[in-house]
Design a protein around this motif. Structure first.
Motif, PDB file in Angstrom:
ATOM      1  N   VAL C 228     -36.734 114.234  31.132  1.00 46.11           N
ATOM      2  CA  VAL C 228     -36.703 115.530  30.299  1.00 46.11           C
ATOM      3  C   VAL C 228     -37.278 116.822  31.115  1.00 46.11           C
ATOM      4  N   LEU C 229     -38.184 116.591  31.610  1.00 44.84           N
ATOM      5  CA  LEU C 229     -38.948 117.838  32.377  1.00 44.84           C
ATOM      6  C   LEU C 229     -37.890 118.197  33.390  1.00 44.84           C
ATOM      7  N   HIS C 230     -36.700 117.471  33.786  1.00 48.66           N
ATOM      8  CA  HIS C 230     -35.770 118.264  34.573  1.00 48.66           C
ATOM      9  C   HIS C 230     -34.661 118.683  33.996  1.00 48.66           C
ATOM     10  N   GLN C 231     -34.721 118.645  32.748  1.00 50.72           N
ATOM     11  CA  GLN C 231     -33.542 119.146  32.013  1.00 50.72           C
ATOM     12  C   GLN C 231     -33.752 120.711  31.871  1.00 50.72           C
ATOM     13  N   ASP C 232     -32.349 121.309  31.492  1.00 55.69           N
ATOM     14  CA  ASP C 232     -32.448 122.567  31.722  1.00 55.69           C
ATOM     15  C   ASP C 232     -33.291 123.569  30.557  1.00 55.69           C
ATOM     16  N   PHE C 233     -33.336 122.947  29.430  1.00 52.92           N
ATOM     17  CA  PHE C 233     -34.180 123.649  28.500  1.00 52.92           C
ATOM     18  C   PHE C 233     -35.601 123.990  28.817  1.00 52.92           C
ATOM     19  N   ILE C 234     -36.401 122.854  29.594  1.00 54.89           N
ATOM     20  CA  ILE C 234     -37.583 122.828  30.036  1.00 54.89           C
ATOM     21  C   ILE C 234     -37.605 123.854  31.075  1.00 54.89           C
ATOM     22  N   VAL C 235     -36.741 123.698  32.123  1.00 49.16           N
ATOM     23  CA  VAL C 235     -37.040 124.617  33.184  1.00 49.16           C
ATOM     24  C   VAL C 235     -36.658 126.166  32.776  1.00 49.16           C
ATOM     25  N   THR C 236     -35.932 126.317  31.620  1.00 50.15           N
ATOM     26  CA  THR C 236     -35.686 127.630  31.054  1.00 50.15           C
ATOM     27  C   THR C 236     -36.932 128.195  30.542  1.00 50.15           C
ATOM     28  N   ALA C 237     -37.660 127.009  29.636  1.00 55.49           N
ATOM     29  CA  ALA C 237     -38.888 127.533  29.005  1.00 55.49           C
ATOM     30  C   ALA C 237     -39.968 127.709  30.035  1.00 55.49           C
ATOM     31  N   ARG C 238     -40.048 127.021  31.055  1.00 57.02           N
ATOM     32  CA  ARG C 238     -41.185 127.340  32.010  1.00 57.02           C
ATOM     33  C   ARG C 238     -40.740 128.879  32.563  1.00 57.02           C
ATOM     34  N   ALA C 239     -39.596 129.174  32.989  1.00 53.43           N
ATOM     35  CA  ALA C 239     -39.164 130.298  33.469  1.00 53.43           C
ATOM     36  C   ALA C 239     -39.640 131.455  32.486  1.00 53.43           C
ATOM     37  N   HIS C 240     -39.680 131.132  31.118  1.00 52.63           N
ATOM     38  CA  HIS C 240     -39.880 131.928  30.236  1.00 52.63           C
ATOM     39  C   HIS C 240     -41.508 132.132  30.044  1.00 52.63           C
ATOM     40  N   GLY C 241     -42.393 131.505  30.952  1.00 54.83           N
ATOM     41  CA  GLY C 241     -43.954 131.740  31.109  1.00 54.83           C
ATOM     42  C   GLY C 241     -44.390 130.892  29.694  1.00 54.83           C
ATOM     43  N   ILE C 242     -43.814 130.047  29.146  1.00 53.77           N
ATOM     44  CA  ILE C 242     -44.645 129.146  28.018  1.00 53.77           C
ATOM     45  C   ILE C 242     -45.236 128.321  28.902  1.00 53.77           C
ATOM     46  N   SER C 243     -46.773 127.993  28.346  1.00 51.23           N
ATOM     47  CA  SER C 243     -47.549 127.204  29.144  1.00 51.23           C
ATOM     48  C   SER C 243     -47.080 125.868  29.617  1.00 51.23           C
ATOM     49  N   SER C 244     -47.553 125.316  30.356  1.00 48.68           N
ATOM     50  CA  SER C 244     -47.010 123.841  30.759  1.00 48.68           C
ATOM     51  C   SER C 244     -47.593 122.688  29.726  1.00 48.68           C
ATOM     52  N   PHE C 245     -48.879 123.029  29.285  1.00 54.84           N
ATOM     53  CA  PHE C 245     -49.355 122.238  28.294  1.00 54.84           C
ATOM     54  C   PHE C 245     -48.529 122.125  27.026  1.00 54.84           C
ATOM     55  N   ARG C 246     -47.956 123.351  26.723  1.00 55.20           N
ATOM     56  CA  ARG C 246     -47.107 123.403  25.356  1.00 55.20           C
ATOM     57  C   ARG C 246     -45.792 122.892  25.601  1.00 55.20           C
ATOM     58  N   ILE C 247     -45.399 122.953  26.909  1.00 56.13           N
ATOM     59  CA  ILE C 247     -43.860 122.613  27.278  1.00 56.13           C
ATOM     60  C   ILE C 247     -44.030 120.993  26.862  1.00 56.13           C
ATOM     61  N   VAL C 248     -45.065 120.462  27.649  1.00 52.08           N
ATOM     62  CA  VAL C 248     -44.978 118.858  27.786  1.00 52.08           C
ATOM     63  C   VAL C 248     -45.298 118.230  26.227  1.00 52.08           C
ATOM     64  N   ALA C 249     -46.406 118.844  25.765  1.00 53.16           N
ATOM     65  CA  ALA C 249     -47.068 118.445  24.522  1.00 53.16           C
ATOM     66  C   ALA C 249     -45.870 118.550  23.413  1.00 53.16           C
ATOM     67  N   ILE C 250     -45.139 119.452  23.446  1.00 53.98           N
ATOM     68  CA  ILE C 250     -44.230 119.789  22.218  1.00 53.98           C
ATOM     69  C   ILE C 250     -42.855 119.753  22.517  1.00 53.98           C
ATOM     70  N   TYR C 251     -42.308 120.477  23.286  1.00 59.46           N
ATOM     71  CA  TYR C 251     -40.837 120.206  23.693  1.00 59.46           C
ATOM     72  C   TYR C 251     -40.565 119.052  24.330  1.00 59.46           C
ATOM     73  N   ALA C 252     -40.926 118.602  25.488  1.00 57.90           N
ATOM     74  CA  ALA C 252     -40.784 117.503  26.116  1.00 57.90           C
ATOM     75  C   ALA C 252     -41.094 116.100  25.303  1.00 57.90           C
ATOM     76  N   LEU C 253     -42.177 116.009  24.468  1.00 60.92           N
ATOM     77  CA  LEU C 253     -42.715 115.068  23.892  1.00 60.92           C
ATOM     78  C   LEU C 253     -41.681 114.770  22.677  1.00 60.92           C
ATOM     79  N   ARG C 254     -41.329 115.661  21.940  1.00 66.83           N
ATOM     80  CA  ARG C 254     -40.276 115.590  20.829  1.00 66.83           C
ATOM     81  C   ARG C 254     -39.310 114.840  21.485  1.00 66.83           C
TER      82      ARG C 254
END
Lengths: 309, 533, 336
Positions: C228-254
């Motif tokens: 999941v961490l390699h998928q586009d939307f995560i990469v995009t999310a990170r590019a938008h400056g969303i914190s990595s904790f939120r990325i993992v805990a919310i988007y990726a976890l889901r």
């Protein structure tokens, strides 16, 4: 390490060189495997543990201090002694050396593991190939029977079988083998099914290769990797399952030194004689750990697609 | 992967925090528990469940302990050596030929629901047990037919036996009396209340059921106005029989005071807990013999010299070592507490010279055979004896194959002459102190039962056994039993082993413990117990 | 969708019959004599015969199977020959305890498995990953029963923190049953002290039982998370400056939850199997202990009943997941 550069060339060296040349690419792959494998610490630990225990299986009777303690001997005067220089792991309730029995227990466990996994493969692989290649009602029957067997946790089903047949090492092996083969059917069936429609199989069939040839030259070789990986994992799990039956009291019987049975008996002497069930437990743990790590490592190199699954 | 990780400690902290929360929630919950009101409840920690309470259907030690607590019989065994005490029957008469027995019942006895215990209840109970034909039925079924039990008047019942049977009285303590009204009110089909009686009682005993949680615990409540009264000043409020299946748990429960009595510890554990403060160990010689039965009907054990060789090679001292000295070697086929027991002269003990001499006379002068030793799966001591056998018979070049079987499978093997194993480890508790209860195990009619797996055959001994059980005069019977003991010893149908002591570990405030060897291993008479804190 | 469900139900029924046939075949090649045991140690031959008739053991085998099959579908699993109890009654009595134990064990496995799997993925090939891998491989390799003994030895006997065994204290009255689950009932009845006590009793056996499932959940989560961490939307999310904790805990976890749920279904059955080891160690009055006690005494009807119950629960769990998947992913309906 180039053998050909040395002047006196013996005939078998020539043959070896020729063989190497022929299998050049395979050898390179092997070297790559070995390299990848050796870079992984956990794989190496696994390999080390498995080799250590194999060594104990083979050399056990010669390296243990009291080999007769594993075949039914009684020294009631020294029963339940704590670990000491003479008895590294202490003694049990009839004065036998626990170190001796744990080391010789590797033979019992490995024997069970090997037989169970072999029987499971001998039954499961052909059935899997038949199911995968034939399709139709035959596949349906084989896979449904497989499903039924897989629908009960293996330990429970083998418990029921041993309960009926009576306790004992042979019955335990029989019961475990009977619940183990369906896993191989599933594995090989899906593999064979996907291979069946691969271009190279189609091509072989087009040039008139018979079914046996297709199976032995195209299907089976491509199944080796997953079988090896599953086989390694299963060795550990089968040993664990056998120890579980032994613990319940339905596995190997005395005077066989079987780890699960030793823990079960030792449990009656807890907590004051803690060494009795502690050391066999460590032995089971390390063995199963070894096979699991080894299987993991093998999967990483042989089956990179499913890596880290 | 190069994610910034500064927030991850949060996750870890959350995990740790959750762990701590759970910890504070539960730690410290292991407390000593309360007793009921003014009076005390005694907690017995035992390993064996009581799946079937019906006295007409089953007995084993845990079952009978509960039956004895909730039911009364005409008479009761108490004390060591055991004596038969009047209970529901205040007195009795027997005809000279030991065929007609008349019992006069106590007039104040009543069942838990208030119904009187009368002659009809006694008749009904005997009839029920005989008709259901399970549990204790075998003890009397050869001599007593349901029609043989006669109600003479409200408080008099007469038994007319089909044959003279001197030991009759000694079996009666296990024939409990139940309330016909309650039993028949719960009849399903024609089961005579069997289903209902599995988890319910219809007795007149000192306790009644309070909680009956199968597989967990059984709680009994004392009957305050028990018709026979209570022997102690401050009777118990009740008893909880808690199933604790592991030795470590039993010990821990005893130490914490969560259990007041435990049974079934290993010999080592008894020695350990005996040294702990606040704990005492009751240690008594029982009546349970341990023997290794040969199958004398089949080769190779049909060879008396081989049997004697094995019996003389066996290291009897091992018994004492296994039990850390808490056992007594048999000196006769009969237990010590059996009436008429004698010390048989030249009783076999380990003597390798003799063993080798006997072996030389046998058909297997050089050994070279393997004998099967069958024992009950999970019985620690029997397994150890097997290991001892392997060790002891090595010098005779005789091998031992240890075969653990579950009790049913073992009985199935032993039930046929052809399949009964070479050697079978058997603990046997005679159900009565009368010598017939032991002697009859060597009679042809015992063949195939678990204690008759030896298929012992000696017409002369059988004749003596039959003669002795029909006579009502002890002076006449005693010499016959002495003769029987000698003759059986001579034929060596088994390795006569030992009698292990019965032991219970209990808190030192448990008072009024009364031992009687005729009860089973583990079984305690709960009636007289009290907690004297 | 309806057709898909009907097909699955039919398959479920067929599998159940198959399982019953297997169990019946196994139990009727027995060398023992169940009637002999039931009759008691001193029974005469005719007493044994009485019992043989009573239990129908004198009829021919196909007849016995037919009767048994009919009985099973009516909820009658026969009677224990040792205790004369109805097996169905026994199983109903013991199953809630087992269900509760498995439930808590599953919660423990999820509670620790999901975050650990995520951590391993995020710290892939670093120290933490190796450590977590070690934990997960170890918890497969540790014999459950031995782990249970160790927990008893240290946590109960040495430290005295938690009770050694059993489901609840001796003197504690069970709450009036609502669900028959002790933890749930005590909460519903507001008996918090009882709840605390029951909870203290369940922790150790649940930990021992959860070990293999913990490993599986860690692995699955790690693998999914890496993907999941390699998928586009995560990469995009990170590019938008969303914190990595939120990325993992919310988007990726889901996104990683679906395979985890599948794993839970599978593990549910395995855990039920594990109860035959763990319940004995902790004196837990459940189906596993019941099965072992019966097995050791060659009492087949309860062993068959318990195996059927465990097998059927397992089938049901997988059935539910199949349906859920079919609902989520229409393509599967065609294939199934």
């Amino acid at each position: 390490m180039s053998a050909a550069s040395h002047p006196p060339v013996s005939p078998w060296r020539q043959a070896l060189a020729a063989w190497r040349l022929r299998h050049h690419s395979k050898l390179r792959t092997m070297r790559l495997y070995a390299f990848t494998f050796s870079r992984s610490l956990s794989s190496m630990i696994g390999l080390g543990l498995v080799l250590l225990f194999f060594f104990l299986v083979l050399a056990g009777p010669w390296i243990v201090p009291y080999p007769e303690d594993a075949t039914g001997s009684v020294n009631l005067d020294i029963k339940l002694q704590p670990p000491s220089a003479e008895h590294w792991f202490g003694t049990d309730e009839v004065g036998n050396d626990i170190y001796t029995r744990v080391v010789l227990g590797t033979q019992v466990s490995f024997q069970i593991g090997l037989i169970v996994v072999s029987i499971a493969m001998i039954l499961g692989i052909p059935l899997g190939i038949i199911a995968g290649l034939s399709g139709g009602w035959l596949r349906e029957v084989i896979m449904r029977v497989t499903d039924v067997f897989l629908s009960v946790p293996g330990l429970v089903l083998s418990l029921a079988i041993v309960a009926v047949l009576g306790p004992g090492i042979l019955n335990a092996i029989f019961a475990l083998a009977l619940v183990w083969w369906p896993g191989y059917v599933r594995l090989i069936e899906s593999k064979a099914l996907s291979l069946k429609s691969e271009p190279f199989v189609d091509a072989a069939r087009a040039v008139g290769a018979g079914m046996p040839r297709i199976i032995f030259f195209h299907i089976l070789p491509n199944c080796v990797s997953p079988i090896v990986v599953k086989g390694s994992m299963d060795m550990g799990l089968a040993i664990l399952a056998a120890a579980s039956l032994g613990f319940i009291g339905l596995g190997a019987q005395p005077p066989h030194p079987e780890w699960g049975a030793m823990i079960s008996i030792g449990r009656n002497y807890l907590p004051d004689f803690w060494w009795y069930s502690t050391f066999p437990g460590i032995a089971i743990y390390l063995t199963v750990l070894g096979f699991n790590l080894l299987g993991d490592g093998l999967r990483d190199i042989l089956d990179p697609k499913t890596r880290s699954r | 992967m190069t994610i910034r990780i500064c927030h991850f400690p949060r996750l870890v902290t959350a995990l740790v925090f959750a762990g701590l929360l759970v910890g504070t929630l539960v730690v410290g919950s292991a407390q000593a528990f309360e007793r009921a009101g003014e009076k005390f409840i005694l907690v017995f920690g035992g390993r064996q469940p009581v799946p079937l309470l019906d006295p007409s259907q089953k007995y084993d030690w845990s079952t009978r302990m509960m039956q004895q607590a909730m039911y009364d019989a005409l008479v009761k065994y108490e004390n060591d050596p055991p004596v038969i005490k009047p209970w529901l029957a205040e007195s009795w008469d027997v005809s000279d030929d030991a065929k007609v027995w008349t019992f006069h019942l106590a007039k104040n006895a009543k069942f838990h629901n208030g119904d009187p215990v009368n002659a009809e209840a006694v008749r009904f109970s005997f009839e029920r047990t005989l008709k259901i034909n399970k549990g204790p039925a075998w003890m009397l079924s050869d001599f007593l037919k349901p029609e043989g039990v006669k109600v003479v008047d409200e408080h008099t019942v007469r038994f007319e036996l089909s044959e003279p049977f001197a030991p009759f009285l000694s079996f009666l303590p296990w024939w409990y009396v139940m309330n016909p009204a309650q039993v028949m009110a719960h009849q399903e089909g024609d089961d005579m209340g069997q289903k209902w009686m599995t988890d319910n009682e219809a007795g007149s005993g000192p306790f009644k059921i309070k909680r009956w949680e199968q597989g967990v615990l059984y709680e009994l409540e004392a009957v305050p106005d028990y018709w026979k009264g209570w022997p102690q000043k401050k009777p118990l409020a009740g008893v909880i029989y808690k199933l604790i299946r592991e030795a470590a748990s039993q010990k821990a429960a005893l130490q914490k005071g969560e259990a007041d009595i435990v049974e079934g510890l290993s010999p080592e554990d008894f020695d350990i807990v005996a040294k702990l403060p606040g704990i005492k160990v009751e240690n008594h010689a029982g009546m349970t013999t341990f023997g290794i039965k040969f199958n004398v009907s089949q080769p190779p054990m049909d060879d008396i010299n081989l049997r004697k060789a094995v019996a003389h090679a066996f290291d009897y001292e091992a018994f004492l070592k296994i039990y850390n000295g808490n056992a007594k070697l048999q000196t006769s086929p009969f237990p010590f507490a059996t009436q008429g027991h004698i010390d048989v002269p030249n009783f076999p003990r380990r003597d390798m010279a003799k063993a080798k001499a006997y072996l030389a006379k046998s058909k297997y002068p050089n050994g070279g055979i393997e004998l099967e030793y069958v024992y009950v799966q999970g019985l620690e001591e029997e397994r150890k004896m097997g290991l001892v056998l392997i060790d002891n018979l090595k010098p005779l070049n005789i091998g031992i194959k240890m075969v653990p079987l579950t009790w049913p499978n073992m009985k199935a093997r032993g039930s046929k002459m052809e399949t009964s194993p070479n050697m079978l480890a058997i603990f046997a508790t005679p159900v009565a102190t009368d010598p017939d209860a032991v002697a009859f195990q060597y009679h042809k009619d015992s063949w195939g039962k678990y204690y008759g797996t030896h298929y012992y055959s000696n017409e002369e001994v059988w004749g003596l056994i039959e003669k002795a059980r029909k006579s009502s005069s002890w002076d006449e019977r005693a010499p016959i039993y002495a003769e029987i003991q000698k003759k059986i010893t001579d034929d060596q149908p088994e390795i006569f082993g030992m009698l292990a002591n019965r032991r219970w570990a209990m808190r030192d405030y448990v008072k009024g413990f009364k031992f009687s060897p005729v009860r089973f291993t583990g079984e305690v008479d709960l009636y007289s117990l009290e907690i004297g804190k | 969708m309806a057709l898909f469900v009907i097909k699955r139900v039919a398959l479920l029924g067929l599998m159940l019959i198959g399982l019953i046939l297997i169990m019946f075949t196994i139990s009727h090649v027995a060398p023992g004599d169940p009637a002999g045991v039931a009759a008691g140690p001193d029974a005469t031959a005719e007493m044994i015969e009485v019992i043989r008739k009573e239990y129908g053991l004198d009829k021919p085998l196909p007849m016995q199977f037919w009767i048994y099959l009919g009985d099973v579908f009516q909820g009658d699993l026969g009677r224990s020959i040792r205790t004369t109890h109805d097996v169905t009654d026994d199983l109903l009595r013991y199953f809630p305890a087992t269900f509760e134990l498995v439930g808590v064990a599953m919660l423990i496995a999820i509670f620790f498995g999901v975050p650990l799997g995520m951590l391993a993925a995020v710290f892939r090939d670093k120290g933490a990953d190796h450590a977590i891998r070690f934990v997960s491989v170890s918890s497969v390799a540790l014999p459950m029963f031995w782990l249970g003994l160790l927990l008893q030895l240290f946590v109960s006997l040495k430290l005295g923190w938690l009770p050694l065994g059993g489901q609840i204290g001796l003197m504690t009255e069970r709450p009036e049953p609502i669900t028959h689950l002790l933890l749930v009932d005590s909460l519903l009845r507001g008996q918090f002290e009882t709840f605390r006590e029951a909870f203290a009793h369940v922790i150790l056996p649940a930990i021992a039982l959860s070990a293999p499932a913990l490993a599986a959940i860690i692995r699955v989560n790690r693998a999914e998370m890496i993907e999941v961490l390699h998928q586009d939307f995560i990469v995009t999310a990170r590019a938008h400056g969303i914190s990595s904790f939120r990325i993992v805990a919310i988007y990726a976890l889901r996104n990683a939850m679906i395979p985890t749920l599948a794993m839970i279904g599978l593990r549910f059955g395995w855990m039920l199997g594990g109860t035959v080891l763990v319940e004995g160690v902790f004196d837990w009055p459940g189906v596993g202990l019941y099965a072992v006690q019966s097995a050791v005494n060659s009492d087949f009807q309860p062993v068959m009943g318990a195996t059927l119950l465990i097998g059927f629960s397992f089938m049901l769990a997988n059935f539910a997941i199949d349906i859920a998947y079919g609902w989520l992913d229409p393509r599967l309906r065609e294939a199934g």
